[in-house]
Design a protein around this motif. Structure first.
Motif, PDB file in Angstrom:
ATOM      1  N   THR A   1       0.826  -1.207   0.000  1.00  0.00           N
ATOM      2  CA  THR A   1       0.000   0.000   0.000  1.00  0.00           C
ATOM      3  C   THR A   1       0.859   1.256   0.000  1.00  0.00           C
ATOM      4  OG1 THR A   1      -1.757  -1.153   1.201  1.00  0.00           O
ATOM      5  CG2 THR A   1      -1.796   1.258   1.247  1.00  0.00           C
ATOM      6  N   ALA A   2       1.858   1.297   0.867  1.00  0.00           N
ATOM      7  CA  ALA A   2       2.736   2.462   0.954  1.00  0.00           C
ATOM      8  C   ALA A   2       3.494   2.682  -0.353  1.00  0.00           C
ATOM      9  CB  ALA A   2       3.718   2.286   2.108  1.00  0.00           C
ATOM     10  N   TRP A   3       3.935   1.592  -0.974  1.00  0.00           N
ATOM     11  CA  TRP A   3       4.671   1.700  -2.242  1.00  0.00           C
ATOM     12  C   TRP A   3       3.800   2.324  -3.328  1.00  0.00           C
ATOM     13  CZ3 TRP A   3       4.577  -2.066  -6.619  1.00  0.00           C
ATOM     14  CH2 TRP A   3       5.539  -1.755  -7.593  1.00  0.00           C
ATOM     15  N   MET A   4       2.562   1.868  -3.437  1.00  0.00           N
ATOM     16  CA  MET A   4       1.663   2.413  -4.448  1.00  0.00           C
ATOM     17  C   MET A   4       1.310   3.872  -4.148  1.00  0.00           C
ATOM     18  SD  MET A   4       1.409   0.166  -6.709  1.00  0.00           S
ATOM     19  CE  MET A   4       0.222   1.066  -7.701  1.00  0.00           C
TER      20      MET A   4
ATOM     21  N   PHE B   1      10.074   5.594   4.281  1.00  0.00           N
ATOM     22  CA  PHE B   1      11.300   4.934   3.827  1.00  0.00           C
ATOM     23  C   PHE B   1      11.310   4.749   2.317  1.00  0.00           C
ATOM     24  CE2 PHE B   1      14.357   1.581   3.151  1.00  0.00           C
ATOM     25  CZ  PHE B   1      15.349   1.849   4.099  1.00  0.00           C
ATOM     26  N   ILE B   2      10.158   4.448   1.734  1.00  0.00           N
ATOM     27  CA  ILE B   2      10.094   4.186   0.294  1.00  0.00           C
ATOM     28  C   ILE B   2      10.457   5.431  -0.506  1.00  0.00           C
ATOM     29  CG2 ILE B   2       8.483   3.655  -1.596  1.00  0.00           C
ATOM     30  CD1 ILE B   2       7.084   1.724   0.308  1.00  0.00           C
ATOM     31  N   LYS B   3      10.207   6.610   0.049  1.00  0.00           N
ATOM     32  CA  LYS B   3      10.565   7.846  -0.643  1.00  0.00           C
ATOM     33  C   LYS B   3      12.064   7.920  -0.949  1.00  0.00           C
ATOM     34  CE  LYS B   3       6.878  10.851   1.102  1.00  0.00           C
ATOM     35  NZ  LYS B   3       6.581  12.051   1.933  1.00  0.00           N
ATOM     36  N   SER B   4      12.886   7.247  -0.151  1.00  0.00           N
ATOM     37  CA  SER B   4      14.337   7.305  -0.345  1.00  0.00           C
ATOM     38  C   SER B   4      14.840   6.285  -1.367  1.00  0.00           C
ATOM     39  CB  SER B   4      15.040   7.079   0.997  1.00  0.00           C
ATOM     40  OG  SER B   4      14.775   5.766   1.486  1.00  0.00           O
ATOM     41  N   ILE B   5      13.982   5.404  -1.832  1.00  0.00           N
ATOM     42  CA  ILE B   5      14.396   4.398  -2.814  1.00  0.00           C
ATOM     43  C   ILE B   5      14.337   5.017  -4.221  1.00  0.00           C
ATOM     44  CG2 ILE B   5      13.851   2.150  -3.838  1.00  0.00           C
ATOM     45  CD1 ILE B   5      12.641   1.329  -1.182  1.00  0.00           C
TER      46      ILE B   5
ATOM     47  N   ARG C   1       4.421   5.979  -5.166  1.00  0.00           N
ATOM     48  CA  ARG C   1       4.738   6.015  -6.596  1.00  0.00           C
ATOM     49  C   ARG C   1       3.648   6.697  -7.434  1.00  0.00           C
ATOM     50  NH1 ARG C   1       9.227   6.030  -5.113  1.00  0.00           N
ATOM     51  NH2 ARG C   1      10.622   4.206  -5.114  1.00  0.00           N
ATOM     52  N   THR C   2       2.395   6.621  -7.020  1.00  0.00           N
ATOM     53  CA  THR C   2       1.355   7.327  -7.782  1.00  0.00           C
ATOM     54  C   THR C   2       1.402   8.832  -7.488  1.00  0.00           C
ATOM     55  OG1 THR C   2      -0.212   6.721  -6.031  1.00  0.00           O
ATOM     56  CG2 THR C   2      -0.198   5.373  -8.022  1.00  0.00           C
ATOM     57  N   ASN C   3       1.459   9.186  -6.206  1.00  0.00           N
ATOM     58  CA  ASN C   3       1.705  10.568  -5.771  1.00  0.00           C
ATOM     59  C   ASN C   3       0.724  11.567  -6.397  1.00  0.00           C
ATOM     60  OD1 ASN C   3       3.087  12.438  -4.189  1.00  0.00           O
ATOM     61  ND2 ASN C   3       4.441  13.017  -5.872  1.00  0.00           N
ATOM     62  N   ASP C   4      -0.541  11.216  -6.465  1.00  0.00           N
ATOM     63  CA  ASP C   4      -1.550  12.171  -6.930  1.00  0.00           C
ATOM     64  C   ASP C   4      -2.403  12.608  -5.739  1.00  0.00           C
ATOM     65  OD1 ASP C   4      -3.014   9.924  -6.401  1.00  0.00           O
ATOM     66  OD2 ASP C   4      -3.460   9.448  -8.482  1.00  0.00           O
ATOM     67  N   LYS C   5      -3.433  13.383  -5.986  1.00  0.00           N
ATOM     68  CA  LYS C   5      -4.256  13.905  -4.898  1.00  0.00           C
ATOM     69  C   LYS C   5      -4.964  12.787  -4.133  1.00  0.00           C
ATOM     70  CE  LYS C   5      -5.145  18.510  -6.787  1.00  0.00           C
ATOM     71  NZ  LYS C   5      -6.185  19.482  -7.229  1.00  0.00           N
TER      72      LYS C   5
END
Length: 278
Positions: A88-91, A163-167, A94-98
């Motif tokens: 869930t966090a990864w999606m 954490f995923i933001k740093s990958i 990575r989508t990063n929309d509203k």
């Protein structure tokens, strides 16, 4: 002068550690005493160390059954939380929309809601599900696992999200170019890199789920389904408390968590260090 300050700091640290560990000492020494010794002096060491009260406590708690119930609930709950929350966090990252940002804020907001404010409506809903949809959400380990996943998901998503933001996205793009599908990118590239956060989530959830009393007490009432905290509560009656057996039961409850913590200690340090570097 610096040496004096350092010595004073170490003395204060030792005093703080002793203060923190004092309740553990109280539980440990009193778990070997009979009632007379316990009421005479709770701080003194027992006249002799015997396993008698531990054996009695294990029999009264039905320790092996309670231990297996707690183990099943803890392992399955944490496995589901780790898999679903990391995906869930990864999606969301990575989508990063509203919509993703809104969903993430909802996850964070749910962390602020005390369980005590929703426990009665939750039991009413779960009772309705059991009676009308015939899904055993109450009086079953499966129902308890389902609720644990719901309550533990928010914090796990929050930790994974940061954490995923740093990958680097370039790693995932390279894997996609090589022919890897979405599931392969996550399972082979992203998830292995989340090990420090995964260990942190597992440790926090083990301590929470293993020691949780309130939610299991609402969901489970049958003796065969009791977890270890529920079994330990059997020593605290309405009119009498078997303190020596209760202390032995409490030691049996915390020993598995201590062993787990000692085994996972190096991963805790690595996780903290990795989080600081990231």
């Amino acid at each position: 002068m610096k040496r004096v300050v350092r010595i004073l700091g170490e003395i204060l640290l030792l005093a703080a550690c002793a203060f923190y560990l004092f309740p553990v000492y109280m539980v440990f020494v009193n778990s070997f005493k009979n009632r007379q010794e316990l009421y005479e002096n709770m701080l003194a060491l027992p006249g002799k160390f015997t396993k008698e009260y531990y054996v009695t406590a294990m029999e009264k708690m039905r320790f092996l059954k309670a231990f297996s119930n707690s183990l099943i609930v803890t392992i399955i709950s944490i496995a589901i939380i780790v898999v679903l929350a990391s995906m869930t966090a990864w999606m969301l990252v990575r989508t990063n929309d509203k919509l993703s940002k809104t969903l993430f804020m909802i996850f964070v907001a749910t962390m602020l809601i005390p369980f005590q404010t929703i426990m009665m409506p939750l039991m009413q809903v779960m009772g309705w599900v059991r009676n009308n949809l015939h899904i055993p959400m109450l009086e079953s380990l499966g129902g308890l696992i389902y609720m644990n996943v719901g309550f533990g998901a928010s914090m796990a998503v929050f930790l994974y999200h940061g954490f995923i933001k740093s990958i680097p996205v370039s790693l995932e793009e390279a894997a996609t170019i090589d022919g890897c599908n979405k599931f392969g990118v996550f399972s082979k590239i992203v998830f292995p890199m989340l090990k420090p956060t995964t260990v942190t989530v597992i440790i926090l959830d083990v301590i929470w789920i293993w020691n949780d009393y309130l939610l299991p007490s609402l969901v489970l009432s049958g003796e065969k389904l009791r977890t270890i905290p529920l079994s330990t509560a059997s020593f605290f009656g309405q009119f009498t408390i078997q303190w020596n057996l209760a202390m032995a039961g409490l030691m049996l409850t915390i020993i598995p968590v201590i062993i787990f913590y000692l085994c996972a200690q190096k991963y805790i340090i690595k996780g903290v260090a990795a989080g600081a570097l990231k």
